[in-house]
Write a protein that holds these residues in place. Sequence first.
Motif, PDB file in Angstrom:
ATOM      1  N   GLU A 129       0.876  -1.179   0.000  1.00 12.25           N
ATOM      2  CA  GLU A 129       0.000   0.000   0.000  1.00 12.25           C
ATOM      3  C   GLU A 129       0.911   1.225   0.000  1.00 12.25           C
ATOM      4  O   GLU A 129       1.869   1.277   0.777  1.00 12.25           O
ATOM      5  CB  GLU A 129      -0.879   0.016   1.241  1.00 12.25           C
ATOM      6  CG  GLU A 129      -1.874  -1.144   1.284  1.00 12.25           C
ATOM      7  CD  GLU A 129      -2.786  -1.043   2.503  1.00 12.25           C
ATOM      8  OE1 GLU A 129      -4.002  -0.975   2.316  1.00 12.25           O
ATOM      9  OE2 GLU A 129      -2.252  -1.014   3.642  1.00 12.25           O
ATOM     10  N   GLU A 171      -6.728  10.633   8.982  1.00 10.90           N
ATOM     11  CA  GLU A 171      -6.244   9.638   8.030  1.00 10.90           C
ATOM     12  C   GLU A 171      -7.389   8.841   7.388  1.00 10.90           C
ATOM     13  O   GLU A 171      -7.166   7.984   6.555  1.00 10.90           O
ATOM     14  CB  GLU A 171      -5.233   8.700   8.706  1.00 10.90           C
ATOM     15  CG  GLU A 171      -5.804   7.538   9.494  1.00 10.90           C
ATOM     16  CD  GLU A 171      -6.380   7.931  10.853  1.00 10.90           C
ATOM     17  OE1 GLU A 171      -6.403   9.146  11.172  1.00 10.90           O
ATOM     18  OE2 GLU A 171      -6.802   7.039  11.587  1.00 10.90           O
ATOM     19  N   GLN A 172      -8.644   9.173   7.767  1.00  7.87           N
ATOM     20  CA  GLN A 172      -9.796   8.385   7.343  1.00  7.87           C
ATOM     21  C   GLN A 172      -9.904   8.258   5.818  1.00  7.87           C
ATOM     22  O   GLN A 172     -10.053   7.181   5.257  1.00  7.87           O
ATOM     23  CB  GLN A 172     -11.074   9.043   7.909  1.00  7.87           C
ATOM     24  CG  GLN A 172     -12.289   8.162   7.887  1.00  7.87           C
ATOM     25  CD  GLN A 172     -11.982   6.760   8.402  1.00  7.87           C
ATOM     26  OE1 GLN A 172     -11.329   6.589   9.430  1.00  7.87           O
ATOM     27  NE2 GLN A 172     -12.423   5.738   7.654  1.00  7.87           N
ATOM     28  N   ARG A 213      -7.218   6.222   4.211  1.00  4.78           N
ATOM     29  CA  ARG A 213      -7.436   4.818   4.544  1.00  4.78           C
ATOM     30  C   ARG A 213      -8.452   4.198   3.576  1.00  4.78           C
ATOM     31  O   ARG A 213      -8.266   3.084   3.075  1.00  4.78           O
ATOM     32  CB  ARG A 213      -7.922   4.722   5.999  1.00  4.78           C
ATOM     33  CG  ARG A 213      -8.186   3.351   6.510  1.00  4.78           C
ATOM     34  CD  ARG A 213      -6.955   2.497   6.648  1.00  4.78           C
ATOM     35  NE  ARG A 213      -6.075   2.938   7.730  1.00  4.78           N
ATOM     36  CZ  ARG A 213      -4.822   2.504   7.894  1.00  4.78           C
ATOM     37  NH1 ARG A 213      -4.297   1.625   7.044  1.00  4.78           N
ATOM     38  NH2 ARG A 213      -4.092   2.948   8.882  1.00  4.78           N
ATOM     39  N   GLU A 214      -9.519   4.943   3.292  1.00  5.30           N
ATOM     40  CA  GLU A 214     -10.538   4.445   2.360  1.00  5.30           C
ATOM     41  C   GLU A 214      -9.949   4.182   0.973  1.00  5.30           C
ATOM     42  O   GLU A 214     -10.243   3.179   0.333  1.00  5.30           O
ATOM     43  CB  GLU A 214     -11.680   5.466   2.224  1.00  5.30           C
ATOM     44  CG  GLU A 214     -12.667   5.426   3.385  1.00  5.30           C
ATOM     45  CD  GLU A 214     -13.601   6.639   3.375  1.00  5.30           C
ATOM     46  OE1 GLU A 214     -14.109   6.975   4.453  1.00  5.30           O
ATOM     47  OE2 GLU A 214     -13.801   7.234   2.291  1.00  5.30           O
ATOM     48  N   ASP A 271      -7.695   1.134   1.075  1.00  7.51           N
ATOM     49  CA  ASP A 271      -8.511  -0.080   1.118  1.00  7.51           C
ATOM     50  C   ASP A 271      -9.078  -0.401  -0.261  1.00  7.51           C
ATOM     51  O   ASP A 271      -9.270  -1.554  -0.619  1.00  7.51           O
ATOM     52  CB  ASP A 271      -9.666   0.080   2.129  1.00  7.51           C
ATOM     53  CG  ASP A 271      -9.157   0.047   3.571  1.00  7.51           C
ATOM     54  OD1 ASP A 271      -7.975  -0.323   3.766  1.00  7.51           O
ATOM     55  OD2 ASP A 271      -9.920   0.401   4.488  1.00  7.51           O
ATOM     56  N   LEU A 276      -0.789   7.039   9.917  1.00  3.99           N
ATOM     57  CA  LEU A 276      -1.249   5.800   9.288  1.00  3.99           C
ATOM     58  C   LEU A 276      -0.579   4.561   9.883  1.00  3.99           C
ATOM     59  O   LEU A 276      -0.847   3.447   9.459  1.00  3.99           O
ATOM     60  CB  LEU A 276      -0.969   5.844   7.782  1.00  3.99           C
ATOM     61  CG  LEU A 276      -1.805   6.798   6.927  1.00  3.99           C
ATOM     62  CD1 LEU A 276      -1.120   7.043   5.592  1.00  3.99           C
ATOM     63  CD2 LEU A 276      -3.209   6.242   6.718  1.00  3.99           C
TER      64      LEU A 276
END
Lengths: 416, 416
Positions: B35, B118-119, B122-123, B126, B164
Amino acid sequence: MALLVQKFGGTSVGTTERIEAVAEKVCRFRKEGHEVVVVVSAMSGETNRLIGLANEIMEEPTPREMDVLVSTGEQVTIALLSMALQKRGCEARSYTGSQVRIVTDSTHTKARIKQIDEQRMREDLDAGRVVVVAGFQGIDESGNITTLGRGGSDTTAVALAAALKADECQIYTDVDGVYTTDPRVVDSARRLKQITFEEMIEMASLGSKVLQIRSVEFAGKYNVPLRVLSSFQEGEGTLITLEDENAMEQPVVSGIAFNRDEAKLTISGVPDTPGSALRILKPVSDANIEVDMIVQNVGEDNRTAFTFTVHRNDFKRAKEVLQRVADELGAREVGGDSKIAKVSIVGVGMRSHAGVATQMFEALSNEGINIQMISTSEIKISVVIDEKYLELAVRALHSAFGLDKLAVEEEAVKRS
Amino acid sequence: MALLVQKFGGTSVGTTERIEAVAEKVCRFRKEGHEVVVVVSAMSGETNRLIGLANEIMEEPTPREMDVLVSTGEQVTIALLSMALQKRGCEARSYTGSQVRIVTDSTHTKARIKQIDEQRMREDLDAGRVVVVAGFQGIDESGNITTLGRGGSDTTAVALAAALKADECQIYTDVDGVYTTDPRVVDSARRLKQITFEEMIEMASLGSKVLQIRSVEFAGKYNVPLRVLSSFQEGEGTLITLEDENAMEQPVVSGIAFNRDEAKLTISGVPDTPGSALRILKPVSDANIEVDMIVQNVGEDNRTAFTFTVHRNDFKRAKEVLQRVADELGAREVGGDSKIAKVSIVGVGMRSHAGVATQMFEALSNEGINIQMISTSEIKISVVIDEKYLELAVRALHSAFGLDKLAVEEEAVKRS
């Protein structure tokens, strides 16, 4: 003491010297006691430089990233203009589209404004500050940067004026107003003091490229008085409003617009059955070709002729499409002409005056100009003629509807 | 399969070709299953171009508008890099500092990061996307654009890695790692495979300008493994961590740092009374002159001498200040020397090894180099010497602490 939204385009902020000149002008309004919100475009050349960088990487960059890229252009200008204002002791604060919260839909590169939060601007205005906003850009509901498409800074200015209920939205350009027709074609073309939104829309869509048409529609919808005026010279420009206050004294026709960019296509001997118009035009629009005027003649022997105009750049492609359609429909032939021009007379006065069309056709006939197509709306009559007669037609109409005469009267007033 | 934050500086993204090369590298990591969050600086030259525009308008532009202006530099890079990634079939999305919500304090042009959301990143991670973030910039709590100061992109990268909980923060630069000393001075200088945060901070502040010191402190505080490596060549670079895993086998001294930019000032015959240090240094710091090393000698006749170093550019100004102070204090004289250099040995191993200073002084003495000033910390010993001996001193120390030898050993391993 009014609340003014002033918009300055790319040419007006093309160098730091010009940005200083804009600051000078804005400061003057501020010092007269007006509240001022300024909307600016990217410095001229900057947007193309950025697009050039993108094209070095890909031919068709993703729209979302394109918006992130080109929106930096206006951001540079707002910072520089704010500095130039502060240097003059004129308190100022800059905002990107995202900071003002100009919320748009998510159609990257041509987004539409949905909502504006005027709270923050209001606070700055109350504190005596000039508010400097980046034109052309916004943010969608997920926080992605969007742009309104080229020329979108005009739309930003009108939208801010509507949200703030401004007294006037002033669009500064490189021309000093809207003219009765192109002064390069008719010497006696005259700047209009006032024009209605409807007239302006017809004038703009017909080639008087002073204002982006979307911004005029927007201004009309929210009844924002719009003024076009020059960045580089003094003058009151042209005011565009809902109702022409001097309508009683105004001439029937306000202006003569024209367009050389069109080409004409005719498909003749089409079986006159329901649905044939659709069967002809659908393949054209499926090919992403925009159609302007459409005329269908009454025919004989159950056959009809169908003529329409497209942008001259699309002429060849449209003809190919039409050839295929003609074969399918069993039409007799496909013809076309790219050496045409469209001339239109525009004026809200037409609504209440009969015989305007006759007067137009007579003026053209007197000059021996043949009319190939006619199309009318409530406040506009357009004709297609041979391109070579364009200048002659515009001058003849300008004179026939008394637009020259007014210039002479004004001249007389000036001299007296 | 790790979560990596990779930072590429201005030189690494200086042209669209180089941006494509970065995209190539990032894609390779992504395709290996990692990632990846990428942090980029402005294209080299861009920040200076923008500052140049501002300076055409004012000499000292307002910090708030300066931040609005220069933050466009990184915004251009994130868009271009995202395009280059997408072109390679590598899904990517760009974010400005404001979009990630890198919340800082309101100290424009040198803001400090307070919080990162960081939301959103993160999405994207993912969903398999590469996240491309503009370095150097953030937003304060009122929504104003801020910047972290020059070199702040390193700090952005480390802060994102901390938020993160990334496995590694990789800083790509134009050097391939941290060296035992400057290879231009000592041929046998060797790239360190690993170094501790503390050592790196001492090395960085002493002139090994590989990483911004704030970013190393930040990485140490949040224990983010940091790796310095080259944008332009392959290699594993230098890993900077909390504890040196191979500490037992490591030499006492990890590197030799040096600095030619300092000058030395001495005020002698100062009455040895409480507060004299303050009375000497306060006027200097009031003049915005930064002081590095400070040494006070034990004196005779109740008089003492006071020596300190400043940046060579501040030498003349500092001397003037000191002359005034000397008159006020009744000191005997003010002297100075701008032809000095500072040489330091750095290593966490020093903590547990006595006699390191002796070994250093012996090595210098063997070469006939006189030591003018000495200053020590837990993991560093610095000396000031005559500038002309600098190269000789660095080579002598590099050899005395066995840093050459390791290079020879590595060479032997390579050859076998």
